[in-house]
Design a protein around this motif. Structure first.
Motif, mmCIF file in Angstrom:
data_model
loop_
_atom_site.group_PDB
_atom_site.id
_atom_site.type_symbol
_atom_site.label_atom_id
_atom_site.label_comp_id
_atom_site.label_asym_id
_atom_site.label_seq_id
_atom_site.Cartn_x
_atom_site.Cartn_y
_atom_site.Cartn_z
ATOM 1 N N ALA A 194 0.819 -1.210 0.000
ATOM 2 C CA ALA A 194 0.000 0.000 0.000
ATOM 3 C C ALA A 194 0.855 1.263 0.000
ATOM 4 O O ALA A 194 0.354 2.356 -0.251
ATOM 5 N N LEU A 195 2.174 1.146 0.305
ATOM 6 C CA LEU A 195 3.040 2.315 0.406
ATOM 7 C C LEU A 195 3.989 2.442 -0.787
ATOM 8 O O LEU A 195 5.051 3.064 -0.690
ATOM 9 N N ASN A 196 3.672 1.827 -1.896
ATOM 10 C CA ASN A 196 4.529 1.893 -3.081
ATOM 11 C C ASN A 196 4.481 3.307 -3.656
ATOM 12 O O ASN A 196 3.456 3.746 -4.173
ATOM 13 N N VAL A 197 5.594 4.038 -3.540
ATOM 14 C CA VAL A 197 5.607 5.432 -3.975
ATOM 15 C C VAL A 197 6.200 5.602 -5.368
ATOM 16 O O VAL A 197 6.325 6.715 -5.864
ATOM 17 N N PHE A 198 6.591 4.509 -5.993
ATOM 18 C CA PHE A 198 7.256 4.610 -7.282
ATOM 19 C C PHE A 198 6.282 4.562 -8.459
ATOM 20 O O PHE A 198 6.648 4.898 -9.573
ATOM 21 N N ASP A 199 5.058 4.120 -8.242
ATOM 22 C CA ASP A 199 4.104 3.969 -9.331
ATOM 23 C C ASP A 199 3.247 5.212 -9.517
ATOM 24 O O ASP A 199 2.787 5.827 -8.549
ATOM 25 N N ASP A 200 3.054 5.585 -10.770
ATOM 26 C CA ASP A 200 2.092 6.629 -11.106
ATOM 27 C C ASP A 200 0.692 6.090 -10.808
ATOM 28 O O ASP A 200 0.326 5.007 -11.272
ATOM 29 N N PRO A 201 -0.117 6.805 -10.062
ATOM 30 C CA PRO A 201 -1.440 6.268 -9.711
ATOM 31 C C PRO A 201 -2.435 6.264 -10.860
ATOM 32 O O PRO A 201 -3.544 5.743 -10.732
ATOM 33 N N GLY A 202 -2.067 6.834 -11.995
ATOM 34 C CA GLY A 202 -3.021 6.917 -13.098
ATOM 35 C C GLY A 202 -3.219 5.605 -13.825
ATOM 36 O O GLY A 202 -2.623 4.575 -13.505
ATOM 37 N N ALA A 203 -4.084 5.656 -14.858
ATOM 38 C CA ALA A 203 -4.385 4.480 -15.662
ATOM 39 C C ALA A 203 -3.187 4.105 -16.519
ATOM 40 O O ALA A 203 -2.287 4.926 -16.783
ATOM 41 N N GLY A 204 -3.180 2.857 -16.981
ATOM 42 C CA GLY A 204 -2.086 2.407 -17.828
ATOM 43 C C GLY A 204 -2.093 3.071 -19.193
ATOM 44 O O GLY A 204 -1.045 3.345 -19.770
ATOM 45 N N MET A 205 -3.290 3.367 -19.719
ATOM 46 C CA MET A 205 -3.414 4.011 -21.024
ATOM 47 C C MET A 205 -4.787 4.640 -21.119
ATOM 48 O O MET A 205 -5.770 4.103 -20.600
ATOM 49 N N THR A 206 -4.873 5.787 -21.752
ATOM 50 C CA THR A 206 -6.166 6.443 -21.984
ATOM 51 C C THR A 206 -6.254 6.865 -23.437
ATOM 52 O O THR A 206 -5.248 6.965 -24.145
ATOM 53 N N GLY A 207 -7.457 7.123 -23.891
ATOM 54 C CA GLY A 207 -7.645 7.558 -25.265
ATOM 55 C C GLY A 207 -9.105 7.730 -25.604
ATOM 56 O O GLY A 207 -9.986 7.635 -24.729
ATOM 57 N N TYR A 208 -9.373 7.980 -26.875
ATOM 58 C CA TYR A 208 -10.741 8.147 -27.362
ATOM 59 C C TYR A 208 -10.956 7.221 -28.561
ATOM 60 O O TYR A 208 -10.037 6.954 -29.344
ATOM 61 N N GLN A 209 -12.174 6.726 -28.693
ATOM 62 C CA GLN A 209 -12.567 6.013 -29.902
ATOM 63 C C GLN A 209 -13.937 6.526 -30.334
ATOM 64 O O GLN A 209 -14.802 6.794 -29.488
ATOM 65 N N SER A 210 -14.106 6.700 -31.631
ATOM 66 C CA SER A 210 -15.371 7.201 -32.154
ATOM 67 C C SER A 210 -16.327 6.050 -32.405
ATOM 68 O O SER A 210 -15.938 5.022 -32.981
ATOM 69 N N LEU A 211 -17.569 6.220 -31.984
ATOM 70 C CA LEU A 211 -18.613 5.221 -32.192
ATOM 71 C C LEU A 211 -19.831 5.913 -32.788
ATOM 72 O O LEU A 211 -20.073 7.101 -32.540
ATOM 73 N N CYS A 212 -20.597 5.165 -33.566
ATOM 74 C CA CYS A 212 -21.787 5.745 -34.179
ATOM 75 C C CYS A 212 -22.976 4.805 -34.010
ATOM 76 O O CYS A 212 -22.820 3.605 -33.778
ATOM 77 N N SER A 213 -24.165 5.372 -34.126
ATOM 78 C CA SER A 213 -25.415 4.604 -34.046
ATOM 79 C C SER A 213 -26.359 5.103 -35.130
ATOM 80 O O SER A 213 -26.246 6.246 -35.592
ATOM 81 N N GLY A 214 -27.279 4.257 -35.537
ATOM 82 C CA GLY A 214 -28.275 4.675 -36.509
ATOM 83 C C GLY A 214 -28.856 3.511 -37.279
ATOM 84 O O GLY A 214 -28.360 2.379 -37.207
ATOM 85 N N THR A 215 -29.923 3.796 -38.003
ATOM 86 C CA THR A 215 -30.537 2.816 -38.897
ATOM 87 C C THR A 215 -30.017 3.059 -40.306
ATOM 88 O O THR A 215 -30.185 4.158 -40.855
ATOM 89 N N PHE A 216 -29.368 2.061 -40.877
ATOM 90 C CA PHE A 216 -28.722 2.183 -42.184
ATOM 91 C C PHE A 216 -29.615 1.587 -43.277
ATOM 92 O O PHE A 216 -30.163 0.489 -43.115
ATOM 93 N N TYR A 217 -29.732 2.329 -44.375
ATOM 94 C CA TYR A 217 -30.400 1.807 -45.564
ATOM 95 C C TYR A 217 -29.342 1.232 -46.498
ATOM 96 O O TYR A 217 -28.356 1.898 -46.823
ATOM 97 N N SER A 218 -29.518 -0.008 -46.917
ATOM 98 C CA SER A 218 -28.567 -0.670 -47.820
ATOM 99 C C SER A 218 -29.300 -1.177 -49.056
ATOM 100 O O SER A 218 -30.500 -1.489 -49.004
ATOM 101 N N HIS A 219 -28.554 -1.271 -50.144
ATOM 102 C CA HIS A 219 -29.161 -1.676 -51.420
ATOM 103 C C HIS A 219 -28.123 -2.379 -52.286
ATOM 104 O O HIS A 219 -26.989 -1.909 -52.420
#
Length: 452
Positions: free
Chosen positions: A261-286
């Motif tokens: 519990a006293l490990n002072v050498f590690d960054d407390p943050g996440a291992g990796m962060t980022g963004y990914q784009s996602l979309c939703s909707g009803t698609f018409y195909s032909h």
């Protein structure tokens, strides 16, 4: 027989990224009064073609007993691998395979990591490498003599290039330097060339007949005009995209935290962060299948009789309808589970010309709190468009299939009011191979069906 088999679909996807642009975002398309999310035609065709092959490899579907093509840049390594089975030395096999294919007209890369790969993808029957290796083995002595002459020409060109590198060149010589680097290799023996051309011919590969190919590098090898037309799918409403923030934990860091519990050498943050784009909707195909072109291609490339051509064409049509229903692009399949999505509505009919209904969605569908969902508005609009085309153009009504409860309710309503001309099918087998109705009731007298 009506020439064109027309397929239309409405499919609702939620939080997916089936295809992305150069910036990693969902592709978009300005259309009508709004910007829509786009699923490119190339992505859809790839998904459909892969689905057809996978089903056949599993021994399932109408094309289980038919041959397929392979689109790759690795025909030289694949042919060399087959030659090794004939007890060829691995290095000699690769050299022979590459030079023989170059003799046909194929161009190869110039860098260390791609000098055995063709510059473009070559779409040929999947057994082409085995066929080419057999041909080279049968003419081994003749081809080894030819390869010796090719090697001598390449060595001569390399020596000339080395000598000219150190002398001063005139402007005219500098401009012609790139052309001089091309080596005129001796022509392939005529018999070998003709056999190799046959190996690369479309032959009985059903997916080549369906999707076509353009092979400009081998002038003598026939190109195939595909029998399938595909429109890029787009959302019936405005594009709906979210940039989803994510964080990933570092398991090793978490383990150390638990141990001390006293490990002072590690960054407390996440291992990796980022963004990914996602979309939703009803698609018409032909999509559209040119049934006449498909049969002509099969007759010209296979040598089958009329009965065999008809059986293969019918199997290809059935398999493609299956793919139109079930194939989903595999991008981010594990993190979106998009591959499990089934269409809200499928519509199929045949006609003597293609019928594209994209115009009925030029006005983007907007939703309001408490109002009908965009997918249901799209179902009503698509069926109304088809009902009008039936009346004005005299085409066959065709049939519909739904995998959505609310869409089923809409179909029942339209059938009762007499505003549904199509036959409603309950399974994909019925949708692919519909049976004519024998005694329609008064409430659905307009539900006629002419089998495709």
């Amino acid at each position: 027989m009506n020439r064109y088999l027309c397929l239309h679909g409405l499919t609702t996807h939620t939080a997916v990224l089936l295809v992305r642009d150069a910036n990693g975002r969902p592709k978009e398309l300005p259309f009508g009064n709004a910007v829509r999310t786009l699923l490119s035609a190339q992505t859809e065709r790839r998904a459909d073609r892969t689905y057809l092959r996978e089903q056949a490899n599993l021994g399932q579907g109408p094309l289980a007993q038919y041959a397929f093509g392979m689109r790759t840049r690795e025909w030289a390594p694949l042919t060399a691998r087959e030659l090794v089975k004939w007890q060829w030395d691995e290095h000699a096999a690769l050299s022979m395979a590459k030079e023989a294919l170059a003799g046909l007209g194929l161009n190869f890369g110039t860098k260390i990591n791609n000098h055995h790969l063709t510059k473009v993808l070559i779409f040929a029957p999947e057994d082409t490498a085995a066929e080419a290796a057999t041909i080279l083995e049968q003419h081994k002595a003749e081809m080894q003599q030819w390869l010796t002459r090719v090697t001598e020409e390449r060595d001569k060109a390399a020596r000339n290039a080395k000598r000219s590198k150190n002398r001063k060149k005139s402007p005219e010589e500098e401009g012609a330097e790139e052309a001089d680097e091309k080596v005129d290799i001796p022509p392939l023996p005529t018999a070998v060339k003709q056999k190799l051309l046959s190996a690369f011919a479309p032959r009985d590969a059903l997916d080549i007949a369906l999707y076509g190919r353009f092979l400009a590098e081998i002038a003598e090898s026939p190109n195939v005009d595909g029998a399938i037309q595909t429109m890029g799918s787009f959302t019936v409403g405005p594009a709906s995209t979210v940039d989803d923030f994510y964080s990933s934990a570092d398991d090793a860091k978490l383990t150390r935290r638990r141990e001390s519990a006293l490990n002072v050498f590690d960054d407390p943050g996440a291992g990796m962060t980022g963004y990914q784009s996602l979309c939703s909707g009803t698609f018409y195909s032909h999509s559209v299948v040119d049934r006449v072109k498909l049969r002509r291609t099969l007759a010209a490339s296979t040598g089958w009789d009329a009965q065999e051509v008809e059986a293969a064409a019918n199997a290809a049509e059935a398999a493609f309808i299956d793919a139109f229903c079930n194939a989903v692009p595999a991008a981010k399949a594990n993190t979106t589970a998009a591959s499990g999505t089934l269409p809200n509505l499928l519509l199929a009919f045949s006609s003597n010309r293609p019928h594209n209904y994209a115009s009925c969605f030029e006005k983007a569908i907007e939703t309001a709190p408490g109002g009908p969902a965009a997918s249901l508005q799209a179902v009503r609009r698509l069926l109304a468009q088809h009902h009008m085309i039936i009346r004005k153009c005299g085409i066959e009504p065709g049939r519909v299939l739904s995998y959505d409860l609310d869409t089923e309710a809409v179909l029942d309503e339209l059938r009762l009011t007499g505003d549904l001309s199509c036959q409603v099918t309950d399974t994909l087998d019925e949708f692919i191979n519909p049976t004519p109705l024998s005694s329609p009731s008064a409430t659905d007298a307009k539900r006629t069906e002419v089998a495709v």
